[in-house]
Design an enzyme around this catalytic site. Structure first.
Site, PDB file in Angstrom:
ATOM      1  N   LYS A 222       0.812  -1.228   0.000  1.00 23.84           N
ATOM      2  CA  LYS A 222       0.000   0.000   0.000  1.00 23.84           C
ATOM      3  C   LYS A 222       0.840   1.271   0.000  1.00 23.84           C
ATOM      4  O   LYS A 222       0.434   2.293  -0.506  1.00 23.84           O
ATOM      5  CB  LYS A 222      -0.948  -0.002   1.197  1.00 23.84           C
ATOM      6  CG  LYS A 222      -2.092  -0.987   1.009  1.00 23.84           C
ATOM      7  CD  LYS A 222      -3.210  -0.708   1.994  1.00 23.84           C
ATOM      8  CE  LYS A 222      -4.440  -1.526   1.651  1.00 23.84           C
ATOM      9  NZ  LYS A 222      -4.276  -2.949   2.037  1.00 23.84           N
TER      10      LYS A 222
ATOM     11  N   GLU B 135      -9.860   6.828   3.955  1.00 22.54           N
ATOM     12  CA  GLU B 135     -10.729   5.896   4.667  1.00 22.54           C
ATOM     13  C   GLU B 135      -9.899   4.653   4.968  1.00 22.54           C
ATOM     14  O   GLU B 135      -8.935   4.357   4.272  1.00 22.54           O
ATOM     15  CB  GLU B 135     -11.927   5.516   3.792  1.00 22.54           C
ATOM     16  CG  GLU B 135     -11.686   4.365   2.803  1.00 22.54           C
ATOM     17  CD  GLU B 135     -10.663   4.645   1.719  1.00 22.54           C
ATOM     18  OE1 GLU B 135     -10.458   5.825   1.387  1.00 22.54           O
ATOM     19  OE2 GLU B 135     -10.048   3.680   1.228  1.00 22.54           O
TER      20      GLU B 135
ATOM     21  N   SER C 137       1.612  -9.815  -0.838  1.00 20.26           N
ATOM     22  CA  SER C 137       1.266  -8.389  -0.736  1.00 20.26           C
ATOM     23  C   SER C 137       1.654  -7.767   0.603  1.00 20.26           C
ATOM     24  O   SER C 137       1.878  -6.561   0.694  1.00 20.26           O
ATOM     25  CB  SER C 137      -0.232  -8.193  -0.991  1.00 20.26           C
ATOM     26  OG  SER C 137      -0.993  -9.036  -0.147  1.00 20.26           O
TER      27      SER C 137
HETATM   28  C1  LIG Z   1      -5.148  -3.935   1.707  1.00 17.64           C
HETATM   29  C2  LIG Z   1      -4.419  -5.200   1.427  1.00 17.64           C
HETATM   30  C3  LIG Z   1      -4.806  -6.060   0.371  1.00 17.64           C
HETATM   31  C4  LIG Z   1      -6.037  -5.828  -0.461  1.00 17.64           C
HETATM   32  O1  LIG Z   1      -6.015  -4.685  -1.241  1.00 17.64           O
HETATM   33  P1  LIG Z   1      -5.781  -4.678  -2.815  1.00 17.64           P
HETATM   34  O2  LIG Z   1      -6.070  -3.294  -3.208  1.00 17.64           O
HETATM   35  O3  LIG Z   1      -6.703  -5.674  -3.426  1.00 17.64           O
HETATM   36  O4  LIG Z   1      -4.363  -5.057  -3.056  1.00 17.64           O
HETATM   37  C5  LIG Z   1      -4.037  -7.173   0.125  1.00 17.64           C
HETATM   38  N1  LIG Z   1      -2.963  -7.478   0.882  1.00 17.64           N
HETATM   39  C6  LIG Z   1      -2.555  -6.682   1.898  1.00 17.64           C
HETATM   40  C7  LIG Z   1      -1.362  -7.075   2.685  1.00 17.64           C
HETATM   41  C8  LIG Z   1      -3.274  -5.528   2.206  1.00 17.64           C
HETATM   42  O5  LIG Z   1      -2.870  -4.761   3.231  1.00 17.64           O
END
Ligand SMILES: *Cc1c(COP(=O)(O)O)cnc(C)c1O
Length: 396
Positions: free
Chosen positions: A89, A111, A377
């Site tokens: 993010k 948000e 992610s």
């Molecule tokens: C917020 C988040 C997501 C989901 O958000 P996307 O916009 O779909 O990427 C996925 N993995 C992590 C670690 C997150 O913090």
């Protein structure tokens, strides 16, 4: 076929900008300015310097030997979990804060649901000395106290939202309301590839550093700059968009998106928007929405707080509709098992969101020569309570 956004802000029949009249000038300004500002050489320099020195990029592309042996494919992990603040993010919030500054904005709103985007936003506001207000549902505040404390320590004001179910959807409505009252000095940092055009495209571009790096790293490590499979989880779709971006129109590469099935797509406890949603409008965008027969948005459920969003970015709605991407619905149980498997086989504790992508290896067959790149992610620190409960249940 071009899977990117078109000139009118649509991906096929999805996207657009469905916004209140009072925000029209603001969104129009952003739409007219974002490409010129972000394509500018001095912007790119500043953005990439921060990604390198502050975020810690490039994130490694790690060949997962034991996982590869088990699933009979060449599996690489793109390590967004190693970024500063623990997830992808931050790539987007760095980009948007630089953009906001160049547009002369002095106040940032955001948000947040689980608090991850709120922390990433509060972080870049501290870095850039900008006022930061984060809207968060009261239910989420109670569930995510560590992230609330982090945001406050970073200098952000966390505003509790008490309408509706007091979760992400309600926090988003409140952020939009704030933006309507302060359109001149405020930039709204949206945390995923959702919202009115140009947000989905803008966020995808900031996150596209992920696939830019994958290209280079694969060429070095594998001798070709494209994989056979790209795998990522989708909540709103930003880490998947970043992972797919430079391969969207390269049909040699198969795209797999994992969405959260919760307790299962045949239950009413799910967040699998692409499987269960119907066309509708949410947060300024025409996309797939989880809704009742009469169009009320339904409360999604997933064990993973980052994936329980009742919409989906328009880019992904279109990739699914065109069958460019394969979308798999992964249950809580499958994701939890995949998280423990990665932990025990590779020594990496992933975020629960990322674990949904990891579960794909158990659901699909691969050939030994297939190269699969999966984006981790985020890291699992924030999910330890859930993991501990699951671990204790398994032992019992
Ligand atoms: C917020 C988040 C997501 C989901 O958000 P996307 O916009 O779909 O990427 C996925 N993995 C992590 C670690 C997150 O913090």
């Amino acid at each position: 076929m071009d899977y990117n956004v078109d000139k009118t802000g649509y991906y096929g029949e999805f996207g657009g900008a469905y916004i209140p009249e009072i925000l029209y000038a603001n969104v129009e300004n952003l739409k007219n300015a974002y490409r010129e500002i972000t394509d500018d050489e001095s912007f790119r320099k500043e953005f990439h310097a921060l990604l390198r020195d502050y975020v810690g990029r490039p994130s490694p592309l790690y060949f997962a030997r034991r996982l590869s042996e088990k699933y009979g494919a060449r599996i690489y992990l793109k390590r967004e979990d190693l970024n500063h603040t623990g997830a992808h993010k931050i790539n987007n919030t760095i980009g948007q804060i630089l953009l906001a500054r160049r547009m002369g904005k002095t106040r940032i709103i955001a948000e947040t649901g689980a608090g991850q985007h709120g922390v990433a936003t509060a972080t870049v506001c501290a870095l850039m000395n900008m006022e930061c207000i984060v809207y968060m549902g009261k239910t989420d505040i109670a569930r995510q106290s560590l992230n609330v404390r982090k945001m406050e320590m970073l200098g952000a004001a966390v505003r509790p939202v008490t309408s509706g179910n007091m979760t992400l959807k309600d926090a988003t409505n409140e952020a939009i309301r704030d933006w309507c009252c302060h359109p001149a000095d405020t930039h709204y940092i949206i945390g995923s590839t959702v919202g009115p055009h140009p947000y989905p495209d803008m966020v995808a571009r900031f996150q596209s550093v992920i696939s830019e790096e994958i290209k280079k790293q694969l060429a070095e490590q594998e001798g070709r700059d494209y994989p056979d499979y790209l795998i990522a989880c989708v909540g709103g779709g930003s880490n998947a968009a970043g992972t797919f971006y430079h391969y969207l129109n390269d049909e040699r590469v198969k795209l797999i998106a994992a969405e959260a099935a919760g307790l299962g797509i045949d239950t009413d406890q799910s967040a699998a928007t692409i499987h269960l949603g119907r066309k509708g409008i949410i947060h300024g965008s025409r996309t797939l929405v989880m809704q009742t027969p009469d169009g009320q948005i339904t409360e999604p459920y997933s064990v993973s707080a980052g994936l329980d969003y009742p919409g989906i970015g328009p880019l992904h709605a279109n990739l699914a509709a065109q069958r460019r991407a394969e979308v798999l619905a992964v249950t809580d149980e499958q994701a939890l098992q995949a998280a423990f498997e990665l932990t025990m086989m590779e020594g990496i504790i992933p975020a629960l969101e990322s674990a949904h992508a990891l579960a794909v290896f158990g659901l699909k067959r691969f050939r030994p020569e297939d190269v699969a790149v999966l984006t981790v992610s985020g890291r699992g620190d924030k999910d330890m309570d859930t993991y501990i409960r699951y671990f204790d249940r398994m032992k019992a």
